[in-house]
Design a protein around this motif. Structure first.
Motif, PDB file in Angstrom:
ATOM      1  N   LEU A  95     -53.526   3.487  58.992  1.00 39.11           N
ATOM      2  CA  LEU A  95     -52.302   2.698  59.122  1.00 39.11           C
ATOM      3  C   LEU A  95     -51.610   2.684  57.764  1.00 39.11           C
ATOM      4  O   LEU A  95     -52.146   2.147  56.794  1.00 39.11           O
ATOM      5  CB  LEU A  95     -52.612   1.268  59.577  1.00 39.11           C
ATOM      6  CG  LEU A  95     -51.431   0.290  59.579  1.00 39.11           C
ATOM      7  CD1 LEU A  95     -50.333   0.770  60.517  1.00 39.11           C
ATOM      8  CD2 LEU A  95     -51.883  -1.114  59.956  1.00 39.11           C
TER       9      LEU A  95
ATOM     10  N   LEU B 244     -49.391   5.946  62.010  1.00 38.98           N
ATOM     11  CA  LEU B 244     -50.542   5.348  62.681  1.00 38.98           C
ATOM     12  C   LEU B 244     -51.398   6.415  63.340  1.00 38.98           C
ATOM     13  O   LEU B 244     -50.878   7.310  64.019  1.00 38.98           O
ATOM     14  CB  LEU B 244     -50.034   4.350  63.739  1.00 38.98           C
ATOM     15  CG  LEU B 244     -51.046   3.687  64.659  1.00 38.98           C
ATOM     16  CD1 LEU B 244     -51.991   2.802  63.868  1.00 38.98           C
ATOM     17  CD2 LEU B 244     -50.317   2.881  65.727  1.00 38.98           C
TER      18      LEU B 244
ATOM     19  N   ARG C   6     -51.441  -4.516  62.006  1.00 40.75           N
ATOM     20  CA  ARG C   6     -52.735  -4.222  62.627  1.00 40.75           C
ATOM     21  C   ARG C   6     -52.967  -5.092  63.856  1.00 40.75           C
ATOM     22  O   ARG C   6     -53.453  -4.625  64.892  1.00 40.75           O
ATOM     23  CB  ARG C   6     -53.859  -4.424  61.611  1.00 40.75           C
ATOM     24  CG  ARG C   6     -55.244  -3.999  62.094  1.00 40.75           C
ATOM     25  CD  ARG C   6     -56.261  -4.140  60.974  1.00 40.75           C
ATOM     26  NE  ARG C   6     -55.975  -3.233  59.877  1.00 40.75           N
ATOM     27  CZ  ARG C   6     -56.384  -1.968  59.842  1.00 40.75           C
ATOM     28  NH1 ARG C   6     -57.102  -1.471  60.840  1.00 40.75           N
ATOM     29  NH2 ARG C   6     -56.101  -1.214  58.805  1.00 40.75           N
TER      30      ARG C   6
ATOM     31  N   VAL D  44     -46.930   7.897  65.773  1.00 34.70           N
ATOM     32  CA  VAL D  44     -48.228   7.597  66.365  1.00 34.70           C
ATOM     33  C   VAL D  44     -48.981   8.903  66.651  1.00 34.70           C
ATOM     34  O   VAL D  44     -48.460   9.782  67.337  1.00 34.70           O
ATOM     35  CB  VAL D  44     -48.072   6.803  67.676  1.00 34.70           C
ATOM     36  CG1 VAL D  44     -49.440   6.530  68.297  1.00 34.70           C
ATOM     37  CG2 VAL D  44     -47.335   5.488  67.428  1.00 34.70           C
TER      38      VAL D  44
ATOM     39  N   ILE E   4     -56.575   0.069  72.713  1.00 28.64           N
ATOM     40  CA  ILE E   4     -56.893   0.584  71.374  1.00 28.64           C
ATOM     41  C   ILE E   4     -58.393   0.436  71.112  1.00 28.64           C
ATOM     42  O   ILE E   4     -58.923  -0.671  71.075  1.00 28.64           O
ATOM     43  CB  ILE E   4     -56.091  -0.143  70.292  1.00 28.64           C
ATOM     44  CG1 ILE E   4     -54.585  -0.018  70.569  1.00 28.64           C
ATOM     45  CG2 ILE E   4     -56.423   0.422  68.906  1.00 28.64           C
ATOM     46  CD1 ILE E   4     -54.080   1.410  70.621  1.00 28.64           C
TER      47      ILE E   4
ATOM     48  N   VAL F 142     -54.840   6.494  65.826  1.00 31.81           N
ATOM     49  CA  VAL F 142     -55.713   5.617  66.609  1.00 31.81           C
ATOM     50  C   VAL F 142     -56.550   6.408  67.607  1.00 31.81           C
ATOM     51  O   VAL F 142     -56.228   7.541  67.959  1.00 31.81           O
ATOM     52  CB  VAL F 142     -54.884   4.572  67.406  1.00 31.81           C
ATOM     53  CG1 VAL F 142     -54.238   3.575  66.474  1.00 31.81           C
ATOM     54  CG2 VAL F 142     -53.845   5.247  68.287  1.00 31.81           C
TER      55      VAL F 142
ATOM     56  N   LEU G 191     -46.925   1.680  71.815  1.00 34.07           N
ATOM     57  CA  LEU G 191     -47.234   1.295  70.440  1.00 34.07           C
ATOM     58  C   LEU G 191     -45.992   1.343  69.559  1.00 34.07           C
ATOM     59  O   LEU G 191     -45.778   0.462  68.710  1.00 34.07           O
ATOM     60  CB  LEU G 191     -48.318   2.208  69.866  1.00 34.07           C
ATOM     61  CG  LEU G 191     -49.765   1.882  70.230  1.00 34.07           C
ATOM     62  CD1 LEU G 191     -50.691   3.000  69.767  1.00 34.07           C
ATOM     63  CD2 LEU G 191     -50.183   0.554  69.598  1.00 34.07           C
TER      64      LEU G 191
ATOM     65  N   VAL H  93     -58.514   1.756  65.050  1.00 30.03           N
ATOM     66  CA  VAL H  93     -57.398   2.140  64.180  1.00 30.03           C
ATOM     67  C   VAL H  93     -57.979   2.953  63.030  1.00 30.03           C
ATOM     68  O   VAL H  93     -58.674   2.416  62.173  1.00 30.03           O
ATOM     69  CB  VAL H  93     -56.643   0.903  63.646  1.00 30.03           C
ATOM     70  CG1 VAL H  93     -55.512   1.339  62.722  1.00 30.03           C
ATOM     71  CG2 VAL H  93     -56.107   0.058  64.790  1.00 30.03           C
TER      72      VAL H  93
ATOM     73  N   LYS I 216     -43.875  -1.717  70.427  1.00 34.85           N
ATOM     74  CA  LYS I 216     -44.537  -2.953  70.017  1.00 34.85           C
ATOM     75  C   LYS I 216     -44.436  -3.155  68.505  1.00 34.85           C
ATOM     76  O   LYS I 216     -44.129  -4.258  68.030  1.00 34.85           O
ATOM     77  CB  LYS I 216     -46.009  -2.920  70.447  1.00 34.85           C
ATOM     78  CG  LYS I 216     -46.751  -4.226  70.212  1.00 34.85           C
ATOM     79  CD  LYS I 216     -48.238  -4.071  70.442  1.00 34.85           C
ATOM     80  CE  LYS I 216     -48.578  -3.775  71.887  1.00 34.85           C
ATOM     81  NZ  LYS I 216     -50.050  -3.788  72.106  1.00 34.85           N
ATOM     82  N   LEU I 217     -44.669  -2.090  67.741  1.00 36.95           N
ATOM     83  CA  LEU I 217     -44.604  -2.201  66.286  1.00 36.95           C
ATOM     84  C   LEU I 217     -43.167  -2.404  65.793  1.00 36.95           C
ATOM     85  O   LEU I 217     -42.914  -3.232  64.919  1.00 36.95           O
ATOM     86  CB  LEU I 217     -45.205  -0.960  65.637  1.00 36.95           C
ATOM     87  CG  LEU I 217     -46.738  -0.934  65.558  1.00 36.95           C
ATOM     88  CD1 LEU I 217     -47.223   0.449  65.175  1.00 36.95           C
ATOM     89  CD2 LEU I 217     -47.231  -1.961  64.556  1.00 36.95           C
TER      90      LEU I 217
ATOM     91  N   ILE J  24     -51.068  -3.844  66.760  1.00 37.17           N
ATOM     92  CA  ILE J  24     -51.635  -2.609  67.313  1.00 37.17           C
ATOM     93  C   ILE J  24     -52.811  -2.895  68.240  1.00 37.17           C
ATOM     94  O   ILE J  24     -52.896  -2.359  69.348  1.00 37.17           O
ATOM     95  CB  ILE J  24     -52.085  -1.672  66.168  1.00 37.17           C
ATOM     96  CG1 ILE J  24     -50.865  -1.181  65.380  1.00 37.17           C
ATOM     97  CG2 ILE J  24     -52.872  -0.473  66.707  1.00 37.17           C
ATOM     98  CD1 ILE J  24     -51.219  -0.578  64.032  1.00 37.17           C
TER      99      ILE J  24
END
Length: 278
Positions: free
Chosen positions: A219, A232, A204, A271, A213, A234, A250, A216, A253-254, A207
């Motif tokens: 998740l 996810l 989280r 996503v 963002i 968002v 995203l 959220v 990054k995740l 994110i």
């Protein structure tokens, strides 16, 4: 033992184990114990080693966080596991010695590589005095240094931390026992447990970091064998970026963040953008 059908048959390989808690001097004595028992290859920290040379695998000490290092040492990454098992299959029949910090760790390595249960288990207390073990533990606590049964030239390209020095001992045999002292960027001492809620909070935080963002909505982390998939949903604020760009950002990054902070391999990140705020 559960047979892994994706791995080659290694039933012709004879296995012994060398077990002792972290920091008690296993790696320092591994080559000598291997020679005494006619061992061809030593499995230590994710590597397959023979006479100070890396034959296959990847060192757990190449990892920059402890969780990934533990998984590497246990051969929990499929390509790493397959490489090691395939190498052993190409050298079968042979004799292998597994180094481990506990019986449980030894059993996990043997099972991961589809090896037979060890015919003999040698414990550090059988080859080192109590005084030597205490001194080794003290050295580990104070200096955070590890001995690797590999030559200096090879360890330089297979290690993430600081190379400290090299030790060479000469025995009656013609083979020289090459060992290198290294200082990992982490310590193997103790036990690491990550609660599921902590993993969710890390995801989280990854994110919501940034300016795009808004909310959220959902998740979910779905375990898939040794890996995990992330679903996810968002709401985003574009702020000059396209929705496709934000979704791909995203994903990266995740995937990278979860792998770095937890050592968990992320198989895929799905996503879905529910709402876009202009």
């Amino acid at each position: 033992m559960t047979v892994k059908t994706d791995l080659p048959d290694l039933s012709s390989i004879e296995v012994i184990a060398f077990v002792g808690a972290a920091g008690t001097g296993k790696s320092q004595r591994a080559s000598k114990v291997a020679r005494q028992h006619g061992v061809d290859f030593v499995i230590d920290d994710g590597l397959i080693v023979s006479k100070g040379q890396i034959m296959a695998g990847k060192s757990a000490k190449t990892e920059k966080n402890l969780v990934r290092a533990i998984r590497r040492a246990l051969f929990q990454y499929a390509p790493h596991r397959m490489e090691a098992a395939s190498f052993l299959a190409s050298r079968a029949p042979c004799k292998v010695m597994v180094l481990a910090t506990s019986d449980s760790m030894m059993e996990k390595i043997v099972a991961a590589l589809n090896l037979s249960p060890p015919q003999k288990v040698v414990y550090i207390t059988e080859v080192a005095s109590q005084e030597e073990i205490v001194n080794a533990l003290k050295e580990r606590r104070e200096k955070k240094q590890h001995v690797v049964p590999v030559s200096r030239a090879q360890i330089q390209s297979n290690f993430a931390g600081k190379l400290v020095s090299q030790i060479r001992s000469f025995f009656k045999s013609k083979d020289r026992d090459a060992r290198t002292v290294v200082k990992p960027p982490f310590s193997f001492d103790g036990r690491v447990t990550i609660e599921p809620q902590a993993i969710m909070e890390i995801a989280r935080r990854l994110i919501v970091t940034g300016d795009h963002i808004h909310q959220v909505r959902e998740l979910n982390l779905v375990p898939e064998g040794d890996a995990v998939s992330i679903n996810l949903v968002v709401d985003v604020k574009l702020n000059g970026k396209s929705a496709l760009y934000l979704a791909r950002t995203l994903q990266k990054k995740l995937s990278r963040g979860m792998s770095f902070f937890t050592g968990i391999e992320v198989k895929k990140v799905n996503v879905k953008i529910d709402e876009v705020l202009l």
